[in-house]
Design a protein around this motif. Sequence first.
Motif, short mmCIF file in Angstrom:
data_model
loop_
_atom_site.label_atom_id
_atom_site.label_comp_id
_atom_site.label_asym_id
_atom_site.label_seq_id
_atom_site.Cartn_x
_atom_site.Cartn_y
_atom_site.Cartn_z
N LEU A 31 11.89 60.27 -64.51
CA LEU A 31 10.87 59.35 -65.18
C LEU A 31 10.81 57.95 -64.20
CD1 LEU A 31 8.62 58.24 -66.90
CD2 LEU A 31 10.50 57.23 -68.23
N ILE A 32 12.06 57.52 -63.65
CA ILE A 32 12.15 56.46 -63.02
C ILE A 32 11.59 57.16 -61.31
CG2 ILE A 32 13.76 54.98 -61.77
CD1 ILE A 32 13.03 54.18 -64.42
N LYS A 33 11.92 58.40 -61.00
CA LYS A 33 11.58 58.82 -59.86
C LYS A 33 9.92 58.85 -59.67
CE LYS A 33 12.22 62.91 -56.67
NZ LYS A 33 10.78 62.55 -55.96
N ASP A 34 9.42 59.04 -60.81
CA ASP A 34 7.93 59.38 -60.86
C ASP A 34 7.45 57.75 -60.78
OD1 ASP A 34 5.42 60.80 -61.17
OD2 ASP A 34 5.31 59.58 -62.77
N VAL A 35 7.86 56.82 -61.41
CA VAL A 35 7.44 55.35 -61.30
C VAL A 35 7.78 54.84 -59.82
CG1 VAL A 35 7.96 52.98 -61.76
CG2 VAL A 35 7.99 54.71 -63.66
N ILE A 36 8.97 55.15 -59.14
CA ILE A 36 9.10 54.79 -57.74
C ILE A 36 7.92 55.52 -56.89
CG2 ILE A 36 10.62 54.84 -55.92
CD1 ILE A 36 12.79 54.52 -57.87
N ASP A 37 7.81 56.81 -56.86
CA ASP A 37 6.92 57.46 -55.98
C ASP A 37 5.50 56.94 -56.12
OD1 ASP A 37 9.20 59.14 -55.19
OD2 ASP A 37 8.52 61.05 -56.59
N THR A 38 5.28 56.98 -57.45
CA THR A 38 3.70 56.31 -57.84
C THR A 38 3.40 55.09 -56.99
OG1 THR A 38 3.80 57.68 -59.63
CG2 THR A 38 2.09 55.66 -59.53
N PHE A 39 4.44 54.24 -57.27
CA PHE A 39 4.33 52.88 -56.84
C PHE A 39 4.46 52.87 -55.29
CE2 PHE A 39 6.03 50.19 -60.79
CZ PHE A 39 4.83 50.59 -61.34
N HIS A 40 5.28 53.62 -54.68
CA HIS A 40 5.36 53.78 -53.14
C HIS A 40 3.92 54.25 -52.61
CE1 HIS A 40 6.10 55.26 -49.18
NE2 HIS A 40 7.46 55.09 -49.49
N ASN A 41 3.44 55.28 -53.23
CA ASN A 41 2.25 55.99 -52.82
C ASN A 41 1.23 54.83 -53.01
OD1 ASN A 41 3.33 58.28 -52.18
ND2 ASN A 41 3.00 59.12 -53.93
N ILE A 42 1.05 53.99 -54.17
CA ILE A 42 0.10 52.94 -54.11
C ILE A 42 0.31 51.86 -52.86
CG2 ILE A 42 -0.74 51.19 -55.60
CD1 ILE A 42 -0.31 52.89 -57.93
N ILE A 61 12.76 56.00 -75.45
CA ILE A 61 12.93 54.59 -75.07
C ILE A 61 14.13 53.77 -75.01
CG2 ILE A 61 12.22 52.32 -76.04
CD1 ILE A 61 9.31 53.51 -76.41
N LEU A 62 14.98 54.14 -75.88
CA LEU A 62 16.43 53.59 -76.05
C LEU A 62 17.16 54.11 -74.97
CD1 LEU A 62 16.93 53.70 -79.85
CD2 LEU A 62 16.57 51.71 -78.43
N LYS A 63 16.95 55.30 -74.73
CA LYS A 63 17.70 55.99 -73.57
C LYS A 63 17.39 55.39 -72.26
CE LYS A 63 19.15 60.61 -71.91
NZ LYS A 63 18.82 62.10 -71.89
N LEU A 64 15.94 55.09 -71.89
CA LEU A 64 15.61 54.55 -70.74
C LEU A 64 16.20 53.03 -70.85
CD1 LEU A 64 13.93 53.93 -68.24
CD2 LEU A 64 11.95 53.82 -69.80
N LEU A 65 16.28 52.41 -71.94
CA LEU A 65 16.76 50.89 -71.80
C LEU A 65 18.27 50.83 -71.60
CD1 LEU A 65 14.96 49.50 -74.88
CD2 LEU A 65 14.41 48.98 -72.30
N ALA A 66 19.11 52.14 -72.19
CA ALA A 66 20.25 52.32 -71.83
C ALA A 66 20.51 52.44 -70.07
CB ALA A 66 21.00 53.32 -72.79
N PHE A 67 19.94 53.38 -69.78
CA PHE A 67 19.83 53.52 -68.40
C PHE A 67 19.53 52.38 -67.32
CE2 PHE A 67 17.56 54.85 -64.37
CZ PHE A 67 18.45 55.49 -63.69
N LEU A 68 18.67 51.55 -67.67
CA LEU A 68 18.35 50.37 -67.23
C LEU A 68 19.24 49.24 -67.08
CD1 LEU A 68 14.45 49.99 -67.66
CD2 LEU A 68 15.64 50.77 -65.57
N ILE A 141 13.30 49.93 -55.57
CA ILE A 141 13.72 51.26 -55.08
C ILE A 141 15.01 51.41 -54.81
CG2 ILE A 141 13.20 52.78 -52.95
CD1 ILE A 141 10.00 51.67 -53.50
N GLN A 142 15.57 50.30 -54.02
CA GLN A 142 16.90 50.13 -53.68
C GLN A 142 17.75 50.22 -54.94
OE1 GLN A 142 17.85 46.47 -51.84
NE2 GLN A 142 19.81 47.39 -50.75
N ASN A 143 17.62 49.68 -55.89
CA ASN A 143 18.25 49.49 -57.21
C ASN A 143 18.25 50.75 -57.98
OD1 ASN A 143 18.82 47.12 -56.52
ND2 ASN A 143 17.51 45.98 -57.99
N PHE A 144 17.12 51.63 -57.89
CA PHE A 144 17.41 52.78 -58.58
C PHE A 144 16.97 53.97 -57.56
CE2 PHE A 144 15.82 49.61 -61.27
CZ PHE A 144 16.74 49.93 -62.29
N PRO A 145 17.99 54.38 -56.76
CA PRO A 145 17.58 55.53 -55.79
C PRO A 145 17.48 57.04 -56.37
CG PRO A 145 20.10 54.82 -55.69
CD PRO A 145 19.22 53.90 -56.84
N THR A 146 16.75 57.48 -55.86
CA THR A 146 16.48 58.88 -56.62
C THR A 146 16.94 60.25 -55.87
OG1 THR A 146 14.18 59.05 -55.31
CG2 THR A 146 14.12 57.85 -57.71
#
Length: 146
Positions: A31-42, A61-68, A141-146
Motif C-alpha cells: 500500500l505504501i509503495k503504491d502511495v509513493i509510486d503514485t505521488f512520484h509519478n504525479i 487501518i490499525l495495521k497501517l497505523l502500527a506500521f507508520l 520517500i526516503q523514510n519509507f523505502p519500498t
Amino acid sequence: MWNLKDRNEYKDWKDFKDFQYIKDFNDIKDLIKDVIDTFHNISSGSLSLNGTFYFTHSGTILKLLAFLEIYNDEEPLLSESFQEMANRKWRTSVIGPFGANIAFVLKDCSESGYFVGLFVNEKMTTLPGCDNSWCPLDKFIQNFPT
C-alpha cells in the motif's frame, strides 16, 4: 460483568498485541509503495490524478497505523499497566473508531516542491521522521523505502 472502560482497555491491549508486534507488513508495504509510486509519478508529470481511494476494514487501518509508528508509546502496553498508561497514544476507540479513515495528501507548492500530508480521522498528523505536518516528498520517500 465488564464496564465500558474495561472493555476499551481490553480492546486496546488486544489490538496493540495483535498489531504492534506484527513482523509481516508486506500488505501494508504494498500500500505504501503504491502511495509513493503514485505521488512520484504525479510529481514527475507522468500521471495526472485527483485521487486514489482504497476501502478496508478497521484491522487494516490499525495495521497501517502500527506500521507508520504514529501512536507508539514509549512503554509497551501490558495488561497490568493500564493505570500507568491512562494517557497512552494507542487507544483504538480514538484512532480506529467506526468510520476510521486515513488520507495521504500530495500538495504542490510550486517553487518549494511537493509535500505529503497525513490525515488520520480528518486530523492532520505528523509523519514519523518529518519535522512538520507537511513532509517534503523526497523525505517521505526516503523514510519509507519500498
